[in-house]
Design an enzyme around this catalytic site. Sequence first.
Site, PDB file in Angstrom:
ATOM      1  N   LEU A  13       0.816  -1.226   0.000  1.00 35.00           N
ATOM      2  CA  LEU A  13       0.000   0.000   0.000  1.00 35.00           C
ATOM      3  C   LEU A  13       0.847   1.271   0.000  1.00 35.00           C
ATOM      4  O   LEU A  13       0.512   2.248   0.654  1.00 35.00           O
ATOM      5  CB  LEU A  13      -0.960  -0.016   1.203  1.00 35.00           C
ATOM      6  CG  LEU A  13      -1.925  -1.206   1.232  1.00 35.00           C
ATOM      7  CD1 LEU A  13      -2.738  -1.201   2.529  1.00 35.00           C
ATOM      8  CD2 LEU A  13      -2.875  -1.173   0.016  1.00 35.00           C
ATOM      9  N   SER A  37       4.128  -3.385   6.611  1.00 40.01           N
ATOM     10  CA  SER A  37       4.047  -2.622   7.861  1.00 40.01           C
ATOM     11  C   SER A  37       2.616  -2.092   7.987  1.00 40.01           C
ATOM     12  O   SER A  37       2.098  -1.456   7.052  1.00 40.01           O
ATOM     13  CB  SER A  37       5.063  -1.489   7.860  1.00 40.01           C
ATOM     14  OG  SER A  37       4.964  -0.766   6.658  1.00 40.01           O
ATOM     15  N   LYS A 185       4.017  -3.704 -21.377  1.00 37.65           N
ATOM     16  CA  LYS A 185       4.269  -2.536 -20.510  1.00 37.65           C
ATOM     17  C   LYS A 185       5.719  -2.063 -20.697  1.00 37.65           C
ATOM     18  O   LYS A 185       5.999  -0.861 -20.722  1.00 37.65           O
ATOM     19  CB  LYS A 185       3.988  -2.887 -19.045  1.00 37.65           C
ATOM     20  CG  LYS A 185       4.409  -1.823 -18.025  1.00 37.65           C
ATOM     21  CD  LYS A 185       3.644  -0.519 -18.228  1.00 37.65           C
ATOM     22  CE  LYS A 185       3.816   0.577 -17.222  1.00 37.65           C
ATOM     23  NZ  LYS A 185       4.874   0.730 -16.319  1.00 37.65           N
ATOM     24  N   HIS A 188       5.902  -0.216 -23.896  1.00 43.39           N
ATOM     25  CA  HIS A 188       5.240   1.078 -23.645  1.00 43.39           C
ATOM     26  C   HIS A 188       6.239   2.047 -23.016  1.00 43.39           C
ATOM     27  O   HIS A 188       6.365   3.194 -23.449  1.00 43.39           O
ATOM     28  CB  HIS A 188       4.035   0.869 -22.717  1.00 43.39           C
ATOM     29  CG  HIS A 188       3.529   2.121 -22.061  1.00 43.39           C
ATOM     30  ND1 HIS A 188       4.189   2.721 -21.006  1.00 43.39           N
ATOM     31  CD2 HIS A 188       2.453   2.895 -22.313  1.00 43.39           C
ATOM     32  CE1 HIS A 188       3.534   3.807 -20.650  1.00 43.39           C
ATOM     33  NE2 HIS A 188       2.481   3.939 -21.413  1.00 43.39           N
ATOM     34  N   ASN A 189       6.958   1.586 -22.017  1.00 43.62           N
ATOM     35  CA  ASN A 189       7.926   2.474 -21.352  1.00 43.62           C
ATOM     36  C   ASN A 189       9.068   2.841 -22.283  1.00 43.62           C
ATOM     37  O   ASN A 189       9.559   3.972 -22.252  1.00 43.62           O
ATOM     38  CB  ASN A 189       8.474   1.820 -20.084  1.00 43.62           C
ATOM     39  CG  ASN A 189       7.470   1.852 -18.944  1.00 43.62           C
ATOM     40  OD1 ASN A 189       6.273   1.913 -19.178  1.00 43.62           O
ATOM     41  ND2 ASN A 189       7.946   1.818 -17.722  1.00 43.62           N
ATOM     42  N   GLU A 192       7.864   5.446 -24.435  1.00 38.35           N
ATOM     43  CA  GLU A 192       7.808   6.674 -23.607  1.00 38.35           C
ATOM     44  C   GLU A 192       9.188   7.359 -23.588  1.00 38.35           C
ATOM     45  O   GLU A 192       9.269   8.587 -23.717  1.00 38.35           O
ATOM     46  CB  GLU A 192       7.374   6.252 -22.201  1.00 38.35           C
ATOM     47  CG  GLU A 192       7.336   7.323 -21.154  1.00 38.35           C
ATOM     48  CD  GLU A 192       7.006   6.704 -19.769  1.00 38.35           C
ATOM     49  OE1 GLU A 192       6.043   5.928 -19.653  1.00 38.35           O
ATOM     50  OE2 GLU A 192       7.753   6.991 -18.818  1.00 38.35           O
ATOM     51  N   HIS A 455      32.131 -16.587 -43.873  1.00 37.96           N
ATOM     52  CA  HIS A 455      30.755 -16.650 -43.355  1.00 37.96           C
ATOM     53  C   HIS A 455      29.719 -16.911 -44.450  1.00 37.96           C
ATOM     54  O   HIS A 455      28.552 -17.035 -44.152  1.00 37.96           O
ATOM     55  CB  HIS A 455      30.429 -15.358 -42.600  1.00 37.96           C
ATOM     56  CG  HIS A 455      31.190 -15.215 -41.313  1.00 37.96           C
ATOM     57  ND1 HIS A 455      31.048 -16.123 -40.288  1.00 37.96           N
ATOM     58  CD2 HIS A 455      32.111 -14.319 -40.898  1.00 37.96           C
ATOM     59  CE1 HIS A 455      31.845 -15.769 -39.280  1.00 37.96           C
ATOM     60  NE2 HIS A 455      32.511 -14.677 -39.635  1.00 37.96           N
TER      61      HIS A 455
HETATM   62  P1  NAP Z   1       7.542   0.984  -4.078  1.00 35.88           P
HETATM   63  O1  NAP Z   1       8.230   2.126  -3.479  1.00 35.88           O
HETATM   64  O2  NAP Z   1       8.071   0.412  -5.355  1.00 35.88           O
HETATM   65  O3  NAP Z   1       7.434  -0.208  -3.020  1.00 35.88           O
HETATM   66  C1  NAP Z   1       7.030   0.032  -1.690  1.00 35.88           C
HETATM   67  C2  NAP Z   1       6.059  -1.050  -1.241  1.00 35.88           C
HETATM   68  O4  NAP Z   1       6.681  -2.341  -1.319  1.00 35.88           O
HETATM   69  C3  NAP Z   1       5.643  -0.855   0.208  1.00 35.88           C
HETATM   70  O5  NAP Z   1       4.296  -1.247   0.336  1.00 35.88           O
HETATM   71  C4  NAP Z   1       6.585  -1.807   0.937  1.00 35.88           C
HETATM   72  O6  NAP Z   1       6.096  -2.228   2.185  1.00 35.88           O
HETATM   73  C5  NAP Z   1       6.583  -2.959  -0.044  1.00 35.88           C
HETATM   74  N1  NAP Z   1       7.720  -3.857   0.161  1.00 35.88           N
HETATM   75  C6  NAP Z   1       9.016  -3.605  -0.131  1.00 35.88           C
HETATM   76  N2  NAP Z   1       9.767  -4.694   0.180  1.00 35.88           N
HETATM   77  C7  NAP Z   1       8.921  -5.633   0.651  1.00 35.88           C
HETATM   78  C8  NAP Z   1       9.098  -6.965   1.119  1.00 35.88           C
HETATM   79  N3  NAP Z   1      10.290  -7.558   1.108  1.00 35.88           N
HETATM   80  N4  NAP Z   1       8.009  -7.633   1.533  1.00 35.88           N
HETATM   81  C9  NAP Z   1       6.777  -7.054   1.504  1.00 35.88           C
HETATM   82  N5  NAP Z   1       6.541  -5.813   1.084  1.00 35.88           N
HETATM   83  C10 NAP Z   1       7.613  -5.112   0.655  1.00 35.88           C
HETATM   84  O7  NAP Z   1       5.976   1.355  -4.269  1.00 35.88           O
HETATM   85  P2  NAP Z   1       5.193   2.081  -5.457  1.00 35.88           P
HETATM   86  O8  NAP Z   1       5.916   3.286  -5.956  1.00 35.88           O
HETATM   87  O9  NAP Z   1       3.802   2.197  -4.982  1.00 35.88           O
HETATM   88  O10 NAP Z   1       5.250   1.017  -6.649  1.00 35.88           O
HETATM   89  C11 NAP Z   1       4.728  -0.292  -6.513  1.00 35.88           C
HETATM   90  C12 NAP Z   1       4.998  -1.067  -7.797  1.00 35.88           C
HETATM   91  O11 NAP Z   1       4.359  -0.387  -8.878  1.00 35.88           O
HETATM   92  C13 NAP Z   1       6.487  -1.146  -8.179  1.00 35.88           C
HETATM   93  O12 NAP Z   1       6.725  -2.389  -8.773  1.00 35.88           O
HETATM   94  C14 NAP Z   1       6.635  -0.042  -9.196  1.00 35.88           C
HETATM   95  O13 NAP Z   1       7.701  -0.279 -10.074  1.00 35.88           O
HETATM   96  C15 NAP Z   1       5.292  -0.111  -9.895  1.00 35.88           C
HETATM   97  N6  NAP Z   1       4.874   1.125 -10.564  1.00 35.88           N
HETATM   98  C16 NAP Z   1       5.073   2.321 -10.009  1.00 35.88           C
HETATM   99  C17 NAP Z   1       4.665   3.484 -10.647  1.00 35.88           C
HETATM  100  C18 NAP Z   1       4.851   4.826 -10.019  1.00 35.88           C
HETATM  101  O14 NAP Z   1       4.521   5.821 -10.681  1.00 35.88           O
HETATM  102  N7  NAP Z   1       5.320   4.902  -8.792  1.00 35.88           N
HETATM  103  C19 NAP Z   1       4.017   3.379 -11.884  1.00 35.88           C
HETATM  104  C20 NAP Z   1       3.785   2.142 -12.426  1.00 35.88           C
HETATM  105  C21 NAP Z   1       4.215   1.013 -11.757  1.00 35.88           C
HETATM  106  P3  NAP Z   1       6.482  -1.377   3.520  1.00 35.88           P
HETATM  107  O15 NAP Z   1       5.509  -0.230   3.550  1.00 35.88           O
HETATM  108  O16 NAP Z   1       6.275  -2.333   4.621  1.00 35.88           O
HETATM  109  O17 NAP Z   1       7.903  -0.933   3.369  1.00 35.88           O
END
Ligand code: NAP
Length: 479
Positions: A13, A37, A185, A188-189, A192, A455
């Site tokens: 989350l 957490s 995806k 797509h990136n 981008e 070749h």
């Molecule tokens: P993030 O910073 O990539 O990850 C943080 C989350 O991961 C937190 O909920 C954290 O829990 C959890 N986490 C990390 N290590 C863990 C472990 N070993 N076990 C269980 N939970 C763990 O978060 P985000 O930016 O929201 O992105 C989430 C995903 O979406 C990523 O894969 C990211 O690449 C993808 N994404 C992001 C974006 C963007 O714009 N940010 C766009 C598209 C896709 P705690 O709170 O307990 O630390």
Amino acid sequence: MSAPAAQIGVTGLAVMGRNLARNLARHGYTVAVHNRSYAKTESLVADHGDEGTFVPSESVEDFVASLARPRKVIVMVKAGGPTDAVIDELVPLLDEGDIVIDAGNAHFPDTRRREAALKAKGLHFVGTGVSGGEEGALNGPSIMPGGSRESYEVLGPILEDISAKVDGTPCCTYVGPDGAGHFVKMVHNGIEYADMQLIAEAYDLLKQGLGASAAEIADIFRTWNEGDLESFLIEITAEVLSQVDAETGSAFVDVVLDQAEQKGTGRWTVQNGLDLGVPITGIAEATFARALSGSVPQRTAAVGTLPAHAQAFDVTDREAFIEDVRLALYASKVVAYSQGFDQIAAASAENDWAIDRGAMARIWRGGCIIRARFLNRITEAYERDADLPLLLADEYFTGAVGNGVQAWRRVVSQAALAGVPTPAFSSSLAYYDGVRAERLPASLIQAQRDFFGAHTYRRTDKDGTFHTDWSGDRTEQPA
Ligand code: NAP
């Protein structure tokens, strides 16, 4: 157990998972929520509990128990090891037919591995691309789910419901088996990256060619956003260029350090392009341009040292120059997309994914970072011919790009003379000329390869493979 059975769950989350959970709740779904957490789970419910029905759990066991079957669990955690850790925790608690959805930015080979491992346990694994950042996750992203068709029957309607809509059509569709969703995806990136680099080059040309201020260039981009180039990236470019730095009073863009970073999806796309042998030169140049910008020791050694022998831009007709840059940008952009769709076709063929490229363009029209008016044109092109070998060769794009070719040549040659780097504009034009050339100097390369490495080569005038005895009497033999 008084808690209602949740229709779907989200674990992880941070910004993305939190917003996706809120989006689901706002659409009327009962959403089980969990985070490693507990504080993040509590704060989600405290801050947004009134937006819908959340079922919070502190433990993974309670989280899984709160879900109706077949369970649908969205994992939205840091990509890589954390995703594996969460999957490993979930799997022993799940039952046959349950669906684990990785909505993070996984590398598609990881998705293929995870899908195979979960399938062996009777579980569905859906690697899904989600684009649009935190804003998209909350208000409607573009969603690219892979995995089994069977899982899409159950999951698809929910994902389509929470996705962005364009003309009433959801920006979500089934992409293909195992890693197909995360692959699309990734491309797509990559696109981008190319799109952003092309816009940056256009900005630089306008700045250097016209001596225009950031605010003036913002106005040009605003005008462009009313035509064929209309897109999210053009729109935000105008916004960024209009921004004034509060501290210095300068244009914001002028106080930002000129070293671009990347998180890795551009690199993955280029690596895969090399693996497949698909020339995605626009994406590659964009990725390397970021690398060059960050090559600080090399830039420090070169600035003021390497002679330019350049001549200043000679712009006599301001409006004509702006139109040339616009046409060159549009043509280069079409090349980048054409290459990206070639990459999707090649991977789809190699992995038996049967990806519908027109449908991919359709789900990129809204919600995601590369959302743009012109994606309609791509969908239409693949509707005309689903097996189109080259997007550029579609009748619409042949006309649209052909219309701008002279402008494109003027821009690239003027930039070269002025010493202004336009790697993506230039390489896209080189690709265009390369792919339309009746004959390429690859014949010489084949001859050289035969000379030093035996070749072999094929001939233009008869079938078969041949070798010339270069170190002997130079006669040709069938190989
Ligand atoms: P993030 O910073 O990539 O990850 C943080 C989350 O991961 C937190 O909920 C954290 O829990 C959890 N986490 C990390 N290590 C863990 C472990 N070993 N076990 C269980 N939970 C763990 O978060 P985000 O930016 O929201 O992105 C989430 C995903 O979406 C990523 O894969 C990211 O690449 C993808 N994404 C992001 C974006 C963007 O714009 N940010 C766009 C598209 C896709 P705690 O709170 O307990 O630390």
